[in-house]
Design a protein around this motif. Structure first.
Motif, PDB file in Angstrom:
ATOM      1  N   GLU A  29       0.829  -1.212   0.000  1.00  0.00           N
ATOM      2  CA  GLU A  29       0.000   0.000   0.000  1.00  0.00           C
ATOM      3  C   GLU A  29       0.861   1.259   0.000  1.00  0.00           C
ATOM      4  OE1 GLU A  29      -2.409  -0.532   3.447  1.00  0.00           O
ATOM      5  OE2 GLU A  29      -3.563  -2.192   2.574  1.00  0.00           O
ATOM      6  N   PHE A  30       1.972   1.213   0.732  1.00  0.00           N
ATOM      7  CA  PHE A  30       2.886   2.360   0.800  1.00  0.00           C
ATOM      8  C   PHE A  30       3.351   2.755  -0.602  1.00  0.00           C
ATOM      9  CE2 PHE A  30       7.255   3.958   0.888  1.00  0.00           C
ATOM     10  CZ  PHE A  30       7.164   5.008   1.789  1.00  0.00           C
ATOM     11  N   TYR A  31       3.754   1.763  -1.402  1.00  0.00           N
ATOM     12  CA  TYR A  31       4.261   2.063  -2.739  1.00  0.00           C
ATOM     13  C   TYR A  31       3.145   2.248  -3.769  1.00  0.00           C
ATOM     14  CZ  TYR A  31       9.099   1.406  -1.339  1.00  0.00           C
ATOM     15  OH  TYR A  31      10.336   1.559  -0.738  1.00  0.00           O
ATOM     16  N   ASN A  32       2.009   1.621  -3.553  1.00  0.00           N
ATOM     17  CA  ASN A  32       0.887   1.840  -4.473  1.00  0.00           C
ATOM     18  C   ASN A  32       0.421   3.294  -4.448  1.00  0.00           C
ATOM     19  OD1 ASN A  32       0.804  -0.735  -5.505  1.00  0.00           O
ATOM     20  ND2 ASN A  32      -0.866  -1.446  -4.189  1.00  0.00           N
ATOM     21  N   GLU A  33       0.478   3.900  -3.264  1.00  0.00           N
ATOM     22  CA  GLU A  33       0.069   5.303  -3.129  1.00  0.00           C
ATOM     23  C   GLU A  33       1.000   6.245  -3.886  1.00  0.00           C
ATOM     24  OE1 GLU A  33      -0.123   6.096   1.022  1.00  0.00           O
ATOM     25  OE2 GLU A  33      -1.961   4.926   1.344  1.00  0.00           O
ATOM     26  N   LYS A  34       2.245   5.835  -4.074  1.00  0.00           N
ATOM     27  CA  LYS A  34       3.231   6.675  -4.747  1.00  0.00           C
ATOM     28  C   LYS A  34       3.367   6.360  -6.237  1.00  0.00           C
ATOM     29  CE  LYS A  34       6.243   7.050  -0.646  1.00  0.00           C
ATOM     30  NZ  LYS A  34       6.602   8.476  -0.619  1.00  0.00           N
ATOM     31  N   LYS A  35       2.756   5.283  -6.684  1.00  0.00           N
ATOM     32  CA  LYS A  35       3.058   4.766  -8.016  1.00  0.00           C
ATOM     33  C   LYS A  35       2.757   5.760  -9.134  1.00  0.00           C
ATOM     34  CE  LYS A  35       2.551   0.710 -10.956  1.00  0.00           C
ATOM     35  NZ  LYS A  35       1.942  -0.625 -11.130  1.00  0.00           N
ATOM     36  N   SER A  36       1.613   6.437  -9.072  1.00  0.00           N
ATOM     37  CA  SER A  36       1.237   7.338 -10.165  1.00  0.00           C
ATOM     38  C   SER A  36       2.251   8.479 -10.317  1.00  0.00           C
ATOM     39  CB  SER A  36      -0.166   7.911  -9.932  1.00  0.00           C
ATOM     40  OG  SER A  36      -0.211   8.674  -8.732  1.00  0.00           O
ATOM     41  N   VAL A  37       2.764   8.996  -9.196  1.00  0.00           N
ATOM     42  CA  VAL A  37       3.764  10.070  -9.251  1.00  0.00           C
ATOM     43  C   VAL A  37       5.092   9.509  -9.763  1.00  0.00           C
ATOM     44  CG1 VAL A  37       4.965  11.851  -7.948  1.00  0.00           C
ATOM     45  CG2 VAL A  37       2.610  11.258  -7.351  1.00  0.00           C
ATOM     46  N   PHE A  38       5.466   8.332  -9.293  1.00  0.00           N
ATOM     47  CA  PHE A  38       6.674   7.665  -9.787  1.00  0.00           C
ATOM     48  C   PHE A  38       6.621   7.544 -11.311  1.00  0.00           C
ATOM     49  CE2 PHE A  38       8.179   5.890  -5.663  1.00  0.00           C
ATOM     50  CZ  PHE A  38       9.549   5.939  -5.896  1.00  0.00           C
ATOM     51  N   GLU A  39       5.489   7.088 -11.832  1.00  0.00           N
ATOM     52  CA  GLU A  39       5.367   6.842 -13.269  1.00  0.00           C
ATOM     53  C   GLU A  39       5.474   8.128 -14.090  1.00  0.00           C
ATOM     54  OE1 GLU A  39       1.692   4.674 -13.499  1.00  0.00           O
ATOM     55  OE2 GLU A  39       2.714   2.724 -13.401  1.00  0.00           O
ATOM     56  N   LYS A  40       4.952   9.216 -13.544  1.00  0.00           N
ATOM     57  CA  LYS A  40       5.052  10.487 -14.274  1.00  0.00           C
ATOM     58  C   LYS A  40       6.505  10.964 -14.341  1.00  0.00           C
ATOM     59  CE  LYS A  40       0.317  11.970 -13.430  1.00  0.00           C
ATOM     60  NZ  LYS A  40      -0.604  12.894 -12.731  1.00  0.00           N
ATOM     61  N   VAL A  41       7.247  10.713 -13.277  1.00  0.00           N
ATOM     62  CA  VAL A  41       8.671  11.065 -13.303  1.00  0.00           C
ATOM     63  C   VAL A  41       9.406  10.176 -14.299  1.00  0.00           C
ATOM     64  CG1 VAL A  41      10.805  11.171 -11.962  1.00  0.00           C
ATOM     65  CG2 VAL A  41       8.639  11.901 -10.915  1.00  0.00           C
ATOM     66  N   VAL A  42       9.120   8.892 -14.266  1.00  0.00           N
ATOM     67  CA  VAL A  42       9.769   7.941 -15.172  1.00  0.00           C
ATOM     68  C   VAL A  42       9.497   8.305 -16.631  1.00  0.00           C
ATOM     69  CG1 VAL A  42       9.759   5.537 -15.958  1.00  0.00           C
ATOM     70  CG2 VAL A  42       9.800   6.057 -13.495  1.00  0.00           C
ATOM     71  N   HIS A  43       8.260   8.728 -16.919  1.00  0.00           N
ATOM     72  CA  HIS A  43       7.873   9.065 -18.286  1.00  0.00           C
ATOM     73  C   HIS A  43       8.142  10.532 -18.625  1.00  0.00           C
ATOM     74  CE1 HIS A  43       5.005   5.496 -17.684  1.00  0.00           C
ATOM     75  NE2 HIS A  43       6.012   5.106 -18.446  1.00  0.00           N
ATOM     76  N   ASP A  44       8.898  11.196 -17.751  1.00  0.00           N
ATOM     77  CA  ASP A  44       9.298  12.590 -17.969  1.00  0.00           C
ATOM     78  C   ASP A  44       8.088  13.500 -18.155  1.00  0.00           C
ATOM     79  OD1 ASP A  44      11.136  14.593 -18.061  1.00  0.00           O
ATOM     80  OD2 ASP A  44      11.715  14.280 -20.154  1.00  0.00           O
ATOM     81  N   SER A  45       7.097  13.301 -17.312  1.00  0.00           N
ATOM     82  CA  SER A  45       5.881  14.120 -17.348  1.00  0.00           C
ATOM     83  C   SER A  45       5.746  14.898 -16.037  1.00  0.00           C
ATOM     84  CB  SER A  45       4.649  13.236 -17.562  1.00  0.00           C
ATOM     85  OG  SER A  45       4.747  12.520 -18.764  1.00  0.00           O
ATOM     86  N   ILE A  46       6.824  15.529 -15.621  1.00  0.00           N
ATOM     87  CA  ILE A  46       6.845  16.235 -14.342  1.00  0.00           C
ATOM     88  C   ILE A  46       6.238  17.625 -14.508  1.00  0.00           C
ATOM     89  CG2 ILE A  46       8.315  17.061 -12.462  1.00  0.00           C
ATOM     90  CD1 ILE A  46      10.385  14.994 -13.319  1.00  0.00           C
TER      91      ILE A  46
END
Length: 242
Positions: free
Chosen positions: A78-95
């Motif tokens: 749950e800890f990492y699921n809550e962060k996943k969407s933000v992680f993915e935007k950084v990974v995809h260079d959509s900051i």
């Protein structure tokens, strides 16, 4: 009883009935052997009963340990699921600046560590049982010891390294470490680091790969496996109590 048998033997000898004496002696020996075998069987049954009770007590302990471990592993998911969407935007260079309100600056500021409950499994290993359930229980806890926990340490080390890097290279470190950073909280220099600095993005991408391609997948598989073992042990304990 011994005196009774001895008296019979003496009477047979005194009456010079040697053939009957030997037949009786053989019968007496057989009775003694049967008595010994019965005593051994009762003793073995008692020992097996004690071993079975000990095993069931260990199963009960393992059941509770697994229940606690599943809860802890689920919290980590749950800890990492809550962060996943933000992680993915950084990974995809959509900051974008709005990500600051969603925890952009805290993606790699902390990481959970698992404390396994292994008392029951350790006691089970000491019994040296060879059944399938014992084998797979040992296997899954060995996997957590040798693969899951080292992966947590690797992620944690990256978090610590990043904190040290910020501490040694940016004056706004105290501001970041002591506040929840949003678009309205934090200096421009601090915001710019998390929004545009390639070093931060590279670190996030690295942690993302470890977390979502290895760690979280392992957690979900372990939770599924531990749940199966918990149900199986629960059935064993239920049958014994019925």
């Amino acid at each position: 009883m011994i005196k009774f048998f001895r008296k019979i033997r003496q009477n047979l000898l005194m009456e010079n009935k040697t053939g009957r004496y030997f037949k009786y002696a053989i019968g007496e020996i057989i009775l003694v052997v049967i008595g010994i075998l019965i005593a051994l069987s009762i003793n073995n049954w008692n020992e097996e009963s004690k071993d079975r009770d000990k095993l069931l007590n260990i199963y009960s302990l393992i059941y509770n340990d697994i229940e606690d471990d599943i809860k802890e592993l689920q919290k980590n998911v749950e800890f990492y699921n809550e962060k996943k969407s933000v992680f993915e935007k950084v990974v995809h260079d959509s900051i974008t600046p709005d990500l600051l309100d969603q925890g952009l600056s805290s993606l790699i500021s902390n990481s959970p560590r698992t404390l396994l409950n292994k008392k029951g499994v350790s006691q089970l290993r000491q019994l040296q049982e060879n059944d399938t359930l014992t084998f797979y229980l040992n296997d899954i806890y060995e996997f957590m010891d040798t693969r899951l926990l080292p992966l947590e340490i690797s992620i944690s080390n990256e978090v610590i390294d990043h904190k040290k890097y910020v501490r040694d290279n940016h004056e706004w470190y105290p501001e970041w470490i002591n506040n929840t950073i949003t678009r309205d909280v934090g200096s421009k220099e601090l915001h710019d680091y998390f929004l545009t600095n390639p070093t931060y993005r590279n670190r996030v991408v690295f942690v993302y790969d470890q977390v979502y391609n290895s760690y979280v997948r392992s957690l979900n598989a372990l939770i599924k496996g531990l749940t199966t073992f918990k149900e199986e042990i629960g059935e064993i304990l239920k049958k014994e109590n019925d």
